[in-house]
Design an enzyme around this catalytic site. Structure first.
Site, PDB file in Angstrom:
ATOM      1  N   GLY A 279      -4.519  -4.896 -32.463  1.00 23.74           N
ATOM      2  CA  GLY A 279      -5.649  -5.319 -31.634  1.00 23.74           C
ATOM      3  C   GLY A 279      -5.328  -5.337 -30.148  1.00 23.74           C
ATOM      4  CG  HIS A 280      -8.455  -6.647 -27.495  1.00 25.23           C
ATOM      5  ND1 HIS A 280      -9.715  -6.682 -26.967  1.00 25.23           N
ATOM      6  CD2 HIS A 280      -8.382  -7.683 -28.358  1.00 25.23           C
ATOM      7  CE1 HIS A 280     -10.360  -7.712 -27.462  1.00 25.23           C
ATOM      8  NE2 HIS A 280      -9.587  -8.329 -28.306  1.00 25.23           N
TER       9      HIS A 280
END
Lengths: 329, 329, 329
Positions: free
Chosen positions: C239-240
């Site tokens: 994920g970011h």
């Protein structure tokens, strides 16, 4: 690429309460700790509160409750994350592709492509495809026979739409997404499998975002349906004839088996598995790594993700659980 | 695209017992609830029985037990789903690609491509690849050096076959499938990792279907093997040197670690994880979201997927399990 | 493609103790059971010890403890797997692509591509991309605006680098990997979702390997970071704003939620889920199919993957666990 805008104008435009000078200008967003003069930052998660007092941002979007601790200009709103999202979109606008077909794209003559749409390098647009106004088909995308894409939708790169799939307006599909592959349907014939033709399609509504390498299978007979405003993260698998209700958000690595209906405004955590032929009510939350194996009739939060402990302790816990079974029999 | 066929002919062709007029014709399949005159429908799952009595289908494929409740012509068989699969294939035949290489494909001179095979737009066929009779390589596929594809196999779109991989006859590989990437092999050298060359290949048998974005790694030394008739859903990861026995079906999002051997006719549910270096017997069923961490020697059904409950109750269950450990120590 | 080399030379080159004739030559590696004269084999896992006594290999790399049972020439080292990895790389060297751009690639004028780099068929290199010395961009890769790739890195095929992503030296990225797609960021606005622009990037260090169909999202504001020497298997979702520390190895199908920091030299088993905003210490091991839902502060091994039992027994175990909750309330 970036505009400069005064804090006063931001306050007016987004209905924020300004505490401090309206004259300062911001040109970009930054996190509290990385901000410099010219940065706009925000505080939406109290976990990051400690960054507030030393920030060098020109302004911070905060709630009224946090404004007290803000050492610079505060833009106050009940929903700082939402206001931040809108300001960030203004300061960092999306680049638009140039209309027209790249000469290296392979575009069928019967495709109906709006003059404002763009088809990127090495994309394939097959027969009878329809692309609406300002649609962007990025490099390496493959849009197969008869698929339809609504206005302002962007297929970023290397997206596959199988034949007949329809995608609504203002959607974003990320690289590696595959929409409309055959569902997993086989009939048993004395120990071998006979393929069941998958003749339904996939219908995706408006304002849907689909993450990288997510797959949505076409229906066996009727269609698989993703309603308006649904947000799907990366690496999600959606089986045939699933329906996902409007504004539901699903995090990465979720698998949804065939013919299950998920309600509206649900939030499904990462790594969740959902069995087939179920119905999940509106406004259901499922926390990460849970297994939904029965229908859920009422809104609320549901879980079965087992949190880690030290491996030695975990082994004992598993042994106890098994022993419990033997004891009670 | 669709043929019309009389119910009498269907009954003869597929060995079904006809109850009603053999004269009516059907042109397409439909679900019980969506059917209209001209539709053929089926009832294979009692969950959908309530759709039977109001169906507007011209005919329904049913078991003898359900035929009673069928208000229209019944085509009776012990395995309605299988008969339906065959009729649907007849009514909705697969379109075949035109033989030959699309001018935009990049095809190496030394590739041996049967004259009846087709290579789609923007596909890459490297040196010494072999494509058998009627093979279809769809748009954007990449078939690397020396890979071999058997007769009637279809790579739908954007499929990758790495160098040296072999795929049998009548297989279907969906978009984004990657066959033959390096297995995950590294030797530890005082806190850093040294790559172990992955010099085996992947051998895929006949009548195998591989779902969208599924990955099958090449062997470290010997080959990774997928036997005849195996059906793999989307987003499955198959590690190096795995063997999957004939006619095993594996649902979406399953991960199989390296050097594990899975038996024949197994059924593995969605989201299952299987550890490495295990042996799983023939005819094993593993239900969804289970973790197989030890070999399974006997046929049967195995589980460890924990079903969701309300989050508050789940938290208490986890706390009890931990307390159990402390009590018994 | 393969060289022939004497055992004496191997012993000298890799610092191995030779037991037997230095004259014999080997040309390739093989497993103990498949080896023939000319093969070099190894024994690193006692599970495979029974293959040693009947091997037909010319030589086997073994530990001192196992050398006793070796019927052929032994190359003795404390870390046979590491020595094997190095010998295998020597005997089976990687083929290098021919420098230059394939005529079918679409390469922007402003891209800076080193003369020793190669761009394969039907790849897309957008504006201002930088490719270092000997970089190999394989067929169908898409490298978007301003992305940078360091020396000796190989993008095998159909890899996507989104705009602005940077990849270090000597990395390998496998087919279908997507680096830099938007993170999953949405702000809630009365039941609908407003996209939060994802304006950070992804920075990948040196000597990183990224498996097939793995996805790494770009940061929301700051960057997502993968440090030197990290090894990621297939179908992983990052994920970011995640940071993965140097030399950490992560097996297939793992999902890591946004803003989590993973330490150095960690080993994360297949199918693990890691929640967002956590910190995991250096030298942590998480076994397969566990859920990490809280930060881990100390090195050690952590688990929560529940092993399968027979389905009937499992159902009882789940019932007991629920009953336990009712009893204690």
């Amino acid at each position: 690429m970036q505009e400069e805008i005064s804090l006063g104008e931001l306050a007016v435009r987004f209905g924020l309460t300004l505490r401090g000078s309206p004259e300062h200008k911001v040109s970009h967003v930054a996190t509290l700790s990385q901000a410099t003069p010219g940065s706009l930052s925000f505080l939406a998660n109290s976990r990051y509160r400690k960054g507030l007092k030393d920030t060098r941002a020109s302004a911070v979007v905060v709630s009224a409750a946090e404004a007290e601790g803000c050492p610079v200009v505060a833009l106050i709103t009940p929903n700082p994350y939402l206001a931040y999202a809108r300001i960030a979109s203004l300061l960092h606008p999306q680049m638009r592709a140039t209309p027209g077909n790249h000469p290296s794209a392979v575009v069928a003559r019967s495709a109906r492509i709006h003059s404002s749409a763009s088809v990127g390098p090495l994309a394939v647009i097959e027969e009878e495809v329809e692309l609406g106004e300002r649609v962007e088909v990025g490099p390496g995308c493959i849009v197969q026979r008869g698929a339809r894409v609504g206005a302002d939708t962007r297929l970023i790169a290397r997206v596959n739409l199988y034949a007949g799939v329809s995608v609504g307006q203002r959607c974003i599909l990320h690289a590696g997404a595959v929409i409309g592959a055959d569902g997993f349907g086989f009939a048993s014939d004395r120990g071998t499998w006979v393929k069941v033709p998958q003749i339904g399609s996939v219908r995706i509504g408006d304002d849907v975002e689909i993450g990288a390498n997510t797959t949505i299978d076409r229906g066996a007979i009727d269609d698989t349906v993703v309603e308006n405003g649904v947000k799907l993260d990366n690496q999600i698998q959606v089986g045939h004839n699933v329906t996902i209700g409007a504004h539901t958000a699903i995090a990465g690595c979720v698998g949804i088996s065939g013919s299950t209906t998920i309600g509206r405004r649900c939030m499904i955590g990462g790594g969740v598995g959902i069995a087939g032929h179920l119905t999940i009510a509106d406004d259901v939350v499922v926390t990460g790594c849970s297994l939904v194996s029965a229908s859920i009739k009422h809104p609320g939060s549901y879980s079965s993700g087992m949190p880690t402990v030290e491996t030695r302790m975990w082994r004992r816990m598993v042994a106890h659980l098994r022993r419990l079974d033997r004891k009670e029999r």
